[in-house]
Write a protein that holds these residues in place. Structure first.
Motif, PDB file in Angstrom:
ATOM      1  N   ARG A 112       0.848  -1.185   0.000  1.00 10.44           N
ATOM      2  CA  ARG A 112       0.000   0.000   0.000  1.00 10.44           C
ATOM      3  C   ARG A 112       0.886   1.239   0.000  1.00 10.44           C
ATOM      4  N   ARG A 113       0.364   2.342  -0.486  1.00 11.96           N
ATOM      5  CA  ARG A 113       1.122   3.589  -0.457  1.00 11.96           C
ATOM      6  C   ARG A 113       0.812   4.343   0.837  1.00 11.96           C
ATOM      7  N   HIS A 114       1.868   4.887   1.454  1.00 12.08           N
ATOM      8  CA  HIS A 114       1.691   5.673   2.675  1.00 12.08           C
ATOM      9  C   HIS A 114       2.303   7.045   2.449  1.00 12.08           C
ATOM     10  N   ARG A 115       1.571   8.069   2.727  1.00 10.44           N
ATOM     11  CA  ARG A 115       2.100   9.413   2.622  1.00 10.44           C
ATOM     12  C   ARG A 115       3.251   9.587   3.617  1.00 10.44           C
ATOM     13  N   LEU A 116       4.269  10.337   3.258  1.00 14.45           N
ATOM     14  CA  LEU A 116       5.419  10.632   4.114  1.00 14.45           C
ATOM     15  C   LEU A 116       6.257   9.389   4.396  1.00 14.45           C
ATOM     16  N   GLN A 117       6.258   8.411   3.504  1.00 21.09           N
ATOM     17  CA  GLN A 117       7.039   7.196   3.725  1.00 21.09           C
ATOM     18  C   GLN A 117       7.906   6.915   2.496  1.00 21.09           C
ATOM     19  N   PRO A 118       9.129   7.491   2.442  1.00 20.05           N
ATOM     20  CA  PRO A 118       9.966   7.363   1.253  1.00 20.05           C
ATOM     21  C   PRO A 118      10.201   5.930   0.778  1.00 20.05           C
ATOM     22  N   PRO A 119      10.439   4.931   1.645  1.00 17.56           N
ATOM     23  CA  PRO A 119      10.700   3.590   1.126  1.00 17.56           C
ATOM     24  C   PRO A 119       9.562   3.040   0.276  1.00 17.56           C
ATOM     25  N   ASP A 120       8.347   3.481   0.536  1.00 15.64           N
ATOM     26  CA  ASP A 120       7.204   2.987  -0.216  1.00 15.64           C
ATOM     27  C   ASP A 120       7.235   3.474  -1.656  1.00 15.64           C
ATOM     28  N   ALA A 121       8.020   4.533  -1.919  1.00 18.62           N
ATOM     29  CA  ALA A 121       8.139   5.077  -3.265  1.00 18.62           C
ATOM     30  C   ALA A 121       9.341   4.486  -4.001  1.00 18.62           C
ATOM     31  N   GLY A 122      10.026   3.518  -3.390  1.00 19.47           N
ATOM     32  CA  GLY A 122      11.132   2.849  -4.054  1.00 19.47           C
ATOM     33  C   GLY A 122      12.495   3.234  -3.543  1.00 19.47           C
ATOM     34  N   LEU A 123      12.580   3.902  -2.404  1.00 20.77           N
ATOM     35  CA  LEU A 123      13.852   4.305  -1.827  1.00 20.77           C
ATOM     36  C   LEU A 123      14.194   3.403  -0.642  1.00 20.77           C
ATOM     37  N   GLY A 124      15.453   3.484  -0.178  1.00 18.73           N
ATOM     38  CA  GLY A 124      15.852   2.721   0.993  1.00 18.73           C
ATOM     39  C   GLY A 124      16.336   1.333   0.625  1.00 18.73           C
ATOM     40  N   ILE A 125      16.891   0.614   1.629  1.00 17.10           N
ATOM     41  CA  ILE A 125      17.467  -0.708   1.359  1.00 17.10           C
ATOM     42  C   ILE A 125      16.398  -1.786   1.254  1.00 17.10           C
ATOM     43  N   TRP A 126      15.184  -1.502   1.755  1.00 14.22           N
ATOM     44  CA  TRP A 126      14.100  -2.491   1.681  1.00 14.22           C
ATOM     45  C   TRP A 126      12.840  -1.753   1.278  1.00 14.22           C
ATOM     46  N   ASP A 127      12.614  -1.643  -0.032  1.00 12.77           N
ATOM     47  CA  ASP A 127      11.484  -0.864  -0.521  1.00 12.77           C
ATOM     48  C   ASP A 127      10.297  -1.775  -0.813  1.00 12.77           C
ATOM     49  N   ARG A 128       9.250  -1.214  -1.398  1.00  8.93           N
ATOM     50  CA  ARG A 128       8.034  -1.984  -1.633  1.00  8.93           C
ATOM     51  C   ARG A 128       8.269  -3.118  -2.623  1.00  8.93           C
ATOM     52  N   THR A 129       9.199  -2.925  -3.592  1.00  3.06           N
ATOM     53  CA  THR A 129       9.499  -3.989  -4.548  1.00  3.06           C
ATOM     54  C   THR A 129      10.204  -5.150  -3.859  1.00  3.06           C
ATOM     55  N   SER A 130      11.190  -4.836  -3.019  1.00  2.00           N
ATOM     56  CA  SER A 130      11.876  -5.883  -2.266  1.00  2.00           C
ATOM     57  C   SER A 130      10.900  -6.644  -1.386  1.00  2.00           C
ATOM     58  N   ASN A 131      10.000  -5.904  -0.760  1.00  2.80           N
ATOM     59  CA  ASN A 131       9.038  -6.520   0.146  1.00  2.80           C
ATOM     60  C   ASN A 131       8.107  -7.473  -0.609  1.00  2.80           C
ATOM     61  N   ALA A 132       7.617  -7.035  -1.755  1.00  3.43           N
ATOM     62  CA  ALA A 132       6.715  -7.875  -2.545  1.00  3.43           C
ATOM     63  C   ALA A 132       7.440  -9.121  -3.051  1.00  3.43           C
ATOM     64  N   THR A 133       8.690  -8.958  -3.459  1.00  2.00           N
ATOM     65  CA  THR A 133       9.463 -10.101  -3.947  1.00  2.00           C
ATOM     66  C   THR A 133       9.647 -11.147  -2.854  1.00  2.00           C
TER      67      THR A 133
END
Length: 241
Positions: A112-133
């Motif tokens: 899900r997308r969360h406002r004010l949460q940079p990793p959810d937009a694809g940043l950081g060492i564990w982003d939404r893509t890593s999590n889904a994978t």
């Protein structure tokens, strides 16, 4: 794999740690080599952790540990497994493990997308893509299903009553922030005990990447202080399981 302080005699409390290391306290540490995904999908990893926990409790005397002072702990995937293991142990009648430390508590729903949460937009060492994978590797065809059991995704649990005290920590800038906060709140609403820390500006695994940073030291101090308090409780015994 297990270890204990060489200079300390007698039964020790034990940290049953699900990958990532231990803490510098007078306790024994058991590190669990559960089978990882995708080679072992759910329920393989959590069942491995449960089998190891039962073995530690049943062989406590031989290991020189206290079967009534077992702390289940972990970080990242290990945190999710720690939460799942606490639920599984409760539902199978207890008998092993009195306390737990868990962070984070993941949810297998599609990101899900969360406002004010940079990793959810694809940043950081564990982003939404890593999590889904990772979820796809663990769950296979069950990924995204609405009827997953809580032992697969602890954030899906609807009954958090009867759990031992919990320590939950998360960074304010990581994917699991909102789920961890919601999980702690659900424990409180169920009448349980949870200590929650949301470390400002912290990303996933921050204390491992920057162990000497002030925030990392504060997080370790808070974690260690909770362990000391919880293991010093008077009268720990079977009723606490």
């Amino acid at each position: 794999m297990s270890a204990r302080p060489a200079a300390v005699a007698g039964p020790l409390p034990v940290l049953y740690y699900l990958h990532g290391g231990g803490m510098t306290l007078e306790l024994a540490v058991v590190s669990v080599e559960y089978r990882p995904a995708p080679h072992a999908q759910y329920p393989g990893p959590v069942e491995d952790c449960y089998a190891g926990l039962v073995r530690v409790a049943e062989h406590a005397a031989g290991l020189g540990v206290d079967a009534y002072r077992i702390v289940i702990g972990g970080k990242s995937a290990g945190g999710g497994l720690a939460a799942a293991l606490a639920l599984l142990t409760r539902d199978r009648g207890g008998g092993a493990g009195t306390d737990r430390a868990a962070a984070p508590v993941p949810d297998a729903r599609r990101p899900r997308r969360h406002r004010l949460q940079p990793p959810d937009a694809g940043l950081g060492i564990w982003d939404r893509t890593s999590n889904a994978t990772a979820w796809q590797a663990l769950l296979g065809d069950r990924y995204g299903a609405a009827d997953l059991p809580p032992y697969a995704a602890p954030a899906r649990a609807t009954d958090l009553s009867g759990l031992p005290p919990a320590h939950i920590e998360v960074g304010s800038a990581e994917t699991f922030r909102d789920e961890d906060v919601a999980y702690a709140n659900a424990i409180w609403q169920a009448g349980g005990q949870a200590e929650l820390h949301v470390w400002p500006g912290a990303f996933h695994g921050f204390d491992g990447f920057a162990p000497q940073a002030a925030l990392s030291r504060d997080a370790r101090d808070a974690r260690s202080a909770w362990l000391r308090r919880i293991l010093a409780r008077p009268g720990a015994g079977p009723a606490d399981c």
